[in-house]
Design an enzyme around this catalytic site. Structure first.
Site, short mmCIF file in Angstrom:
data_model
loop_
_atom_site.label_atom_id
_atom_site.label_comp_id
_atom_site.label_asym_id
_atom_site.label_seq_id
_atom_site.Cartn_x
_atom_site.Cartn_y
_atom_site.Cartn_z
N ARG A 294 0.82 -1.14 0.14
CA ARG A 294 0.16 0.03 0.07
C ARG A 294 0.81 1.37 -0.06
NH1 ARG A 294 -3.17 -4.05 -0.35
NH2 ARG A 294 -4.91 -4.12 0.78
N SER B 118 -10.88 1.36 3.75
CA SER B 118 -10.09 1.08 4.85
C SER B 118 -9.45 2.56 5.52
CB SER B 118 -8.96 0.35 4.54
OG SER B 118 -9.61 -0.96 4.09
N GLU C 39 -4.51 4.99 6.22
CA GLU C 39 -4.36 4.87 4.91
C GLU C 39 -4.96 5.99 4.08
OE1 GLU C 39 -5.31 0.68 3.39
OE2 GLU C 39 -6.55 1.80 1.69
P1 NAP Z 1 -10.58 -10.04 5.15
O1 NAP Z 1 -10.66 -11.17 4.16
O2 NAP Z 1 -11.55 -10.33 6.31
O3 NAP Z 1 -9.24 -10.11 5.71
C1 NAP Z 1 -8.59 -9.10 6.90
C2 NAP Z 1 -7.27 -8.79 6.52
O4 NAP Z 1 -6.49 -9.80 6.63
C3 NAP Z 1 -7.34 -8.25 5.05
O5 NAP Z 1 -7.11 -6.89 5.35
C4 NAP Z 1 -6.21 -8.89 4.36
O6 NAP Z 1 -5.00 -8.20 4.29
C5 NAP Z 1 -5.60 -9.90 5.46
N1 NAP Z 1 -5.79 -11.26 4.77
C6 NAP Z 1 -6.90 -12.14 4.77
N2 NAP Z 1 -6.53 -13.49 4.27
C7 NAP Z 1 -5.22 -13.38 3.67
C8 NAP Z 1 -4.29 -14.22 3.20
N3 NAP Z 1 -4.81 -15.16 2.45
N4 NAP Z 1 -3.24 -13.75 2.93
C9 NAP Z 1 -2.82 -12.69 3.36
N5 NAP Z 1 -3.32 -11.56 3.78
C10 NAP Z 1 -4.74 -11.83 4.29
O7 NAP Z 1 -10.51 -8.67 4.37
P2 NAP Z 1 -11.64 -7.90 3.87
O8 NAP Z 1 -11.92 -6.53 4.96
O9 NAP Z 1 -12.94 -8.67 3.77
O10 NAP Z 1 -10.82 -7.35 2.79
C11 NAP Z 1 -11.01 -8.12 1.39
C12 NAP Z 1 -9.82 -7.27 0.65
O11 NAP Z 1 -10.26 -6.26 0.19
C13 NAP Z 1 -8.48 -7.31 1.37
O12 NAP Z 1 -7.49 -7.49 0.52
C14 NAP Z 1 -8.60 -5.75 1.56
O13 NAP Z 1 -7.21 -5.11 1.59
C15 NAP Z 1 -9.49 -5.40 0.49
N6 NAP Z 1 -10.07 -4.01 0.74
C16 NAP Z 1 -9.50 -2.66 0.61
C17 NAP Z 1 -10.04 -1.66 1.05
C18 NAP Z 1 -9.37 -0.33 0.74
O14 NAP Z 1 -9.86 0.77 1.24
N7 NAP Z 1 -8.07 -0.30 0.56
C19 NAP Z 1 -11.47 -1.62 1.45
C20 NAP Z 1 -11.92 -2.86 1.66
C21 NAP Z 1 -11.24 -4.04 1.10
P3 NAP Z 1 -4.68 -7.31 2.59
O15 NAP Z 1 -5.67 -5.94 3.24
O16 NAP Z 1 -3.27 -7.08 2.83
O17 NAP Z 1 -5.13 -7.92 1.62
#
Ligand code: NAP
Length: 337
Positions: free
Chosen positions: A162, A234, A329
């Site tokens: 990021r 996020s 972020e």
């Molecule tokens: P989630 O699947 O509930 O997982 C929670 C966190 O754990 C995520 O942020 C993700 O990191 C990490 N994670 C989960 N499984 C993983 C794996 N197999 N290997 C490595 N890291 C893992 O997350 P969520 O909130 O539903 O979001 C899903 C994805 O959408 C994530 O990648 C998240 O970053 C992305 N997202 C981004 C934003 C934003 O505003 N930037 C908003 C919503 C969702 P990472 O964040 O590093 O992937």
């Protein structure tokens, strides 16, 4: 150019006071003009894309806001791959939808991310195990210090988790004009994240559009649409800590969600806010974390100041309880003092 334009309606958090000067740019000439105007007046520049990752002060921004609306997408066949160039003002998810409908692999896990193409390299957008750095060939910018166009190769962007060289550069130094990416004509679905794996028992016969539709459906169940609930996605990054610190935390919190990341360990910030901070259900001056995703901060007619205070309280709380400093972020624009 307009003067004293309220920024609240240009951001997905729906807060923010006026921009002293507001330029909408559609061409390189427009960009050059706006940058020269700011230089002449000796005032700062803030580049606005989709407004989906910023918190603008209630007092607004006493400089030049440049709303990037440079459009245009081209696809160039290169054998097994396709080179895609898009204007910085193209809506990111429109580009993902278009490339997925062409059966091109690469962007599908990044479906549904709000914002514009120009924002994609800045924070190296990532979701469901995909990061844009793996697809970027080069980024074309206007350098407001050197007063000329410049092209940065992928390695010159110095991408991190990021993070990128653009994020560390002085605000307003580089105005992103366009990005060029490489997508593959054939590929394999990346379903390593649990939410996706649960929906695909096999990756045979899976097309980019199938992954896209599934990601969109998962996201819509967790992340509120800014149209119905103001938010900037996020609010915090997932912190990356040392293995030793992760071991120490695991002793106190055996259920903590951690993942290897580079040489360290990535901790789910959402998990910390929910399970350590217990922030779900707490409302302060109309500000609260989203029930389905506590990494998202939302509000009912709050001020930008109240949102920042709320976020700072979360940072202080998690720091006091775990020693981890959550990093925002979301970009903070204007004066909050
Ligand atoms: P989630 O699947 O509930 O997982 C929670 C966190 O754990 C995520 O942020 C993700 O990191 C990490 N994670 C989960 N499984 C993983 C794996 N197999 N290997 C490595 N890291 C893992 O997350 P969520 O909130 O539903 O979001 C899903 C994805 O959408 C994530 O990648 C998240 O970053 C992305 N997202 C981004 C934003 C934003 O505003 N930037 C908003 C919503 C969702 P990472 O964040 O590093 O992937």
């Amino acid at each position: 150019m307009k003067e004293n334009v309220l920024l609240a309606s240009y951001t997905t958090l729906r807060v923010g006071g006026p921009a002293r000067y507001f330029f909408t740019v559609k061409t390189l000439d427009d960009v050059t003009f706006a940058a020269a105007f700011a230089k002449k007046k000796n005032i700062p520049i803030f580049i606005l894309g989709g407004g989906s990752n910023v918190l603008v002060s209630d007092k607004g921004f006493s400089g030049v806001v440049i709303k990037n609306e440079i459009k245009g997408v081209t696809y160039e066949d290169q054998g097994d791959t396709v080179r895609v160039s898009a204007g910085a003002g193209v809506v990111w998810d429109d580009l993902v939808a278009d490339s997925a409908s062409r059966n091109l692999w690469g962007f599908e896990n990044l479906s549904g991310i709000p914002g514009t193409v120009g924002a994609s390299p800045i924070q190296n957008i990532g979701a469901y195990g995909a990061e844009i750095k793996d697809y970027i060939v080069e980024v074309r910018v206007y350098d407001t210090t050197a007063n000329k166009e410049k092209v940065f190769s992928n390695s010159e962007c110095v991408f991190g988790y990021r993070d990128s060289m653009f994020k560390k550069s002085p605000p307003g130094r580089y105005i992103i004009l366009s990005c060029t990416y490489t997508l593959k004509k054939s590929g394999t679905a990346n379903v390593k994240y649990a939410d996706l794996a649960a929906r695909f028992s096999s990756t045979n016969e899976v097309r980019p559009i199938d992954i896209r539709n599934t990601v969109l459906s998962i996201r819509s169940g967790k992340i509120p649409s800014p149209n119905t609930m103001p938010n900037a996605g996020s609010f915090f990054k997932n912190p990356v800590i040392s293995e030793a610190d992760a071991e120490r935390l695991t002793e106190t919190y055996p259920d903590i969600r951690i993942f290897p990341q580079g040489g360290g360990v990535k901790v789910s910030a959402a998990w910390l806010i929910d399970h350590v901070g217990k922030w779900k259900g707490i409302i302060k001056e109309g500000v609260f974390v989203c029930d389905t995703q506590p990494l998202v901060i939302t509000h009912t007619s709050a001020t930008a100041h109240a949102i920042l205070m709320f976020a700072d309280e979360i940072i202080n709380d998690i720091k006091a309880k775990t020693g981890i400093t959550l990093e925002r972020e979301v970009g903070i624009i204007g004066n909050f003092l």
